[in-house]
Design a protein around this motif. Structure first.
Motif, PDB file in Angstrom:
ATOM      1  N   ASP A 203       0.825  -1.053  -0.271  1.00 31.93           N
ATOM      2  CA  ASP A 203       0.317  -0.316  -0.085  1.00 31.93           C
ATOM      3  C   ASP A 203       0.984   1.224  -0.425  1.00 31.93           C
ATOM      4  N   ASP A 204       1.687   1.335   0.284  1.00 27.00           N
ATOM      5  CA  ASP A 204       3.055   2.446   0.282  1.00 27.00           C
ATOM      6  C   ASP A 204       4.451   1.598  -0.239  1.00 27.00           C
ATOM      7  N   GLU A 205       5.324   2.730  -0.772  1.00 24.02           N
ATOM      8  CA  GLU A 205       6.931   2.609  -0.990  1.00 24.02           C
ATOM      9  C   GLU A 205       7.569   3.126   0.154  1.00 24.02           C
ATOM     10  N   THR A 206       7.255   3.087   0.969  1.00 26.78           N
ATOM     11  CA  THR A 206       8.562   3.709   2.056  1.00 26.78           C
ATOM     12  C   THR A 206       9.378   2.813   2.593  1.00 26.78           C
ATOM     13  N   ALA A 207      10.607   3.445   2.839  1.00 24.38           N
ATOM     14  CA  ALA A 207      11.865   2.642   3.266  1.00 24.38           C
ATOM     15  C   ALA A 207      11.137   1.649   3.812  1.00 24.38           C
ATOM     16  N   THR A 208      10.575   1.711   4.512  1.00 19.36           N
ATOM     17  CA  THR A 208      10.290   0.383   5.527  1.00 19.36           C
ATOM     18  C   THR A 208       9.497  -0.812   4.752  1.00 19.36           C
ATOM     19  N   THR A 209       8.864   0.115   4.043  1.00 23.96           N
ATOM     20  CA  THR A 209       8.142  -1.527   3.298  1.00 23.96           C
ATOM     21  C   THR A 209       9.174  -2.360   2.620  1.00 23.96           C
ATOM     22  N   ALA A 210       9.996  -1.615   1.322  1.00 18.93           N
ATOM     23  CA  ALA A 210      10.689  -1.475   0.801  1.00 18.93           C
ATOM     24  C   ALA A 210      11.747  -2.206   1.504  1.00 18.93           C
ATOM     25  N   VAL A 211      12.181  -2.207   2.474  1.00 13.68           N
ATOM     26  CA  VAL A 211      12.738  -3.845   3.298  1.00 13.68           C
ATOM     27  C   VAL A 211      12.335  -4.481   3.744  1.00 13.68           C
ATOM     28  N   ALA A 212      11.532  -4.502   3.822  1.00 13.10           N
ATOM     29  CA  ALA A 212      10.728  -5.505   4.271  1.00 13.10           C
ATOM     30  C   ALA A 212      10.569  -6.097   2.634  1.00 13.10           C
ATOM     31  N   VAL A 213      10.378  -5.831   1.506  1.00 14.18           N
ATOM     32  CA  VAL A 213      10.085  -7.030   1.494  1.00 14.18           C
ATOM     33  C   VAL A 213      11.254  -6.806   0.768  1.00 14.18           C
ATOM     34  N   LEU A 214      12.777  -6.347   0.658  1.00 17.32           N
ATOM     35  CA  LEU A 214      14.204  -6.881  -0.106  1.00 17.32           C
ATOM     36  C   LEU A 214      14.379  -8.493   1.162  1.00 17.32           C
ATOM     37  N   HIS A 215      14.098  -7.801   2.678  1.00 16.13           N
ATOM     38  CA  HIS A 215      14.504  -9.159   3.348  1.00 16.13           C
ATOM     39  C   HIS A 215      13.196 -11.006   2.784  1.00 16.13           C
ATOM     40  N   ARG A 216      12.412 -10.090   2.152  1.00 10.36           N
ATOM     41  CA  ARG A 216      11.682 -10.994   2.473  1.00 10.36           C
ATOM     42  C   ARG A 216      12.123 -12.046   0.666  1.00 10.36           C
ATOM     43  N   ALA A 217      12.168 -10.881  -0.078  1.00  7.31           N
ATOM     44  CA  ALA A 217      12.643 -11.418  -1.259  1.00  7.31           C
ATOM     45  C   ALA A 217      13.890 -12.186  -0.831  1.00  7.31           C
ATOM     46  N   VAL A 218      14.809 -12.092  -0.175  1.00 14.68           N
ATOM     47  CA  VAL A 218      16.081 -13.070   0.055  1.00 14.68           C
ATOM     48  C   VAL A 218      16.071 -14.307   0.635  1.00 14.68           C
ATOM     49  N   ALA A 219      14.653 -13.646   1.375  1.00 15.18           N
ATOM     50  CA  ALA A 219      14.700 -15.310   1.755  1.00 15.18           C
ATOM     51  C   ALA A 219      14.304 -16.055   0.488  1.00 15.18           C
ATOM     52  N   TRP A 220      12.835 -15.501  -0.030  1.00 16.84           N
ATOM     53  CA  TRP A 220      12.785 -16.381  -0.641  1.00 16.84           C
ATOM     54  C   TRP A 220      13.705 -16.981  -2.177  1.00 16.84           C
ATOM     55  N   PHE A 221      14.566 -15.715  -2.373  1.00 16.44           N
ATOM     56  CA  PHE A 221      15.369 -16.739  -3.588  1.00 16.44           C
ATOM     57  C   PHE A 221      16.415 -17.656  -2.844  1.00 16.44           C
ATOM     58  N   ALA A 222      16.706 -17.579  -1.144  1.00 18.35           N
ATOM     59  CA  ALA A 222      17.452 -18.149  -1.091  1.00 18.35           C
ATOM     60  C   ALA A 222      17.268 -19.240  -0.431  1.00 18.35           C
ATOM     61  N   ALA A 223      16.005 -19.903  -0.760  1.00 10.47           N
ATOM     62  CA  ALA A 223      15.631 -21.059  -0.579  1.00 10.47           C
ATOM     63  C   ALA A 223      15.400 -21.610  -2.232  1.00 10.47           C
ATOM     64  N   ARG A 224      15.324 -20.935  -2.945  1.00 13.52           N
ATOM     65  CA  ARG A 224      15.903 -21.502  -4.320  1.00 13.52           C
ATOM     66  C   ARG A 224      17.344 -21.603  -4.736  1.00 13.52           C
ATOM     67  N   HIS A 225      17.753 -21.407  -3.430  1.00 11.20           N
ATOM     68  CA  HIS A 225      19.149 -21.644  -4.137  1.00 11.20           C
ATOM     69  C   HIS A 225      20.456 -20.746  -4.592  1.00 11.20           C
ATOM     70  N   ILE A 226      19.382 -19.689  -4.054  1.00 13.34           N
ATOM     71  CA  ILE A 226      20.328 -18.212  -4.936  1.00 13.34           C
ATOM     72  C   ILE A 226      20.686 -17.268  -3.674  1.00 13.34           C
ATOM     73  N   THR A 227      22.334 -17.032  -3.921  1.00 12.97           N
ATOM     74  CA  THR A 227      22.524 -15.871  -2.636  1.00 12.97           C
ATOM     75  C   THR A 227      22.838 -14.909  -3.833  1.00 12.97           C
ATOM     76  N   VAL A 228      22.083 -13.996  -3.058  1.00 18.33           N
ATOM     77  CA  VAL A 228      21.533 -12.209  -3.734  1.00 18.33           C
ATOM     78  C   VAL A 228      22.394 -11.082  -3.070  1.00 18.33           C
ATOM     79  N   ARG A 229      23.592 -11.325  -4.229  1.00 18.16           N
ATOM     80  CA  ARG A 229      24.931 -10.459  -3.415  1.00 18.16           C
ATOM     81  C   ARG A 229      25.252  -9.003  -3.700  1.00 18.16           C
ATOM     82  N   ALA A 230      24.476  -8.253  -5.140  1.00 20.53           N
ATOM     83  CA  ALA A 230      24.142  -7.003  -5.161  1.00 20.53           C
ATOM     84  C   ALA A 230      22.671  -6.502  -5.427  1.00 20.53           C
TER      85      ALA A 230
END
Length: 329
Positions: A203-230
């Protein structure tokens, strides 16, 4: 040397040795190798002058081309194509050249089609791809207006769409007393190598929301054996915040930004959002915003696992990852 050539480099060497070293007549050597007299004479003379090294093929390109288009004229043709998008006829009229000459130069420079150029700048499209999944993730936000109950104006028309907006309960009013439907923000993290995408609608694009999405995305990619480096982002406020910088440091991710006013640098996620809008957001009539948001996970799964991607050789993005339990489901 063509497929039916009578003389290979080895045969040329044998011919030259027979004429030069064993004093065979040129006519007899030509008859022996079934070539013309001038051909046999040419190879015998070259062997006499250059030895074995002279028996190899040479380029047929001339040493001098006095009628070639001058380099300054070529640069002018390329400049007009890049900056003004002119075709061969328009460029030829400005420079006083023939249309065929301009077209030949555009073809040799690989800019004869405008699809080979960037739409915004006119410069050649520069494509790149990192060699491994996780080397770089493209991050961006796409805004979409929420759908009123009953359907939006794209499918029901503007008059009926306004009535649906007015009938949608629980919405605040603007200064013109019209209901404000609000905006949905699609936060996307897309892997540069595989094109596998993770998307959330918030519902917004604040820094708090963007950081939370980043954490969830990194965990989602890690479950598929992808380590986000940049990660690569634009210069939005949420990506310039201290919170985002601290989150990248915590996750050991290098943060890169695009050049200001240059969205083409982050073009892969921009193109994904265009595909997302066409394939999901405006694909069919949704009775409400809730209905549309419920359809998002299914479309993302279709994109990652089943939809062919031209950058992946016509295969789904997930095929670029290996050893996944749900890779083909």
């Amino acid at each position: 040397m063509h497929a039916n050539a009578a003389l290979t480099p080895t045969a040329r060497l044998r011919l030259g040795k027979l004429v030069v070293e064993q004093d065979w007549p040129v006519a007899r050597a030509a008859e022996r190798f079934q070539v013309s007299w001038p051909t046999a004479k040419r190879w015998a003379d070259r062997y006499a002058c250059e030895g074995e090294a002279g028996m190899q093929d040479r380029s047929s390109r001339p040493h001098h081309s006095p009628l070639a288009t001058p380099a300054p004229a070529v640069r002018k043709i390329v400049h007009l194509r890049w900056k003004q998008r002119l075709g061969p006829v328009g460029i030829a009229a400005i420079l006083g050249l023939s249309t065929s000459t301009v077209h030949r130069i555009l073809t040799s420079c690989r800019i004869n089609r405008l699809s080979h150029l960037d739409r915004a700048t006119g410069e050649p499209v520069r494509r790149y791809e990192h060699p491994h999944p996780g080397d770089l993730a493209h991050v961006d936000v796409k805004k979409l207006g929420n759908i009123p109950d009953g359907g939006g104006w794209r499918f029901v028309g503007r008059a009926q769409g306004k009535r649906h907006r007015a009938a949608t309960p629980g919405k605040p009013r603007n200064r013109h007393h019209q209901p404000k439907m609000g905006t949905g923000y699609l936060h996307t993290v897309l892997d540069d190598h595989s094109r596998v995408a993770y998307t959330e609608i918030c519902d917004d694009e604040t820094a708090t929301t963007a950081v939370a999405v980043l954490h969830r995305a990194v965990a989602w990619f890690a479950a598929r054996h992808i380590t986000v480096r940049a990660v690569l982002t634009d210069n939005g406020a949420c990506y310039r915040s201290h919170l985002w910088r601290e989150a990248c440091a915590e996750l050991e991710i290098r943060h890169r930004r695009t050049r200001p006013y240059r969205p083409q640098t982050n073009g892969k996620v921009e193109r994904f959002h265009r595909t997302l809008v066409e394939g999901w957001a405006f694909r069919r009539l949704y009775a409400s915003e809730t209905h549309r948001r419920k359809a998002l996970p299914g479309w993302i799964h279709e994109y990652n696992h089943h939809r062919p991607h031209t950058a992946c050789g016509g295969h789904p993005p997930i095929t670029r990852l290996t050893n996944l339990s749900d890779q083909y489901t």
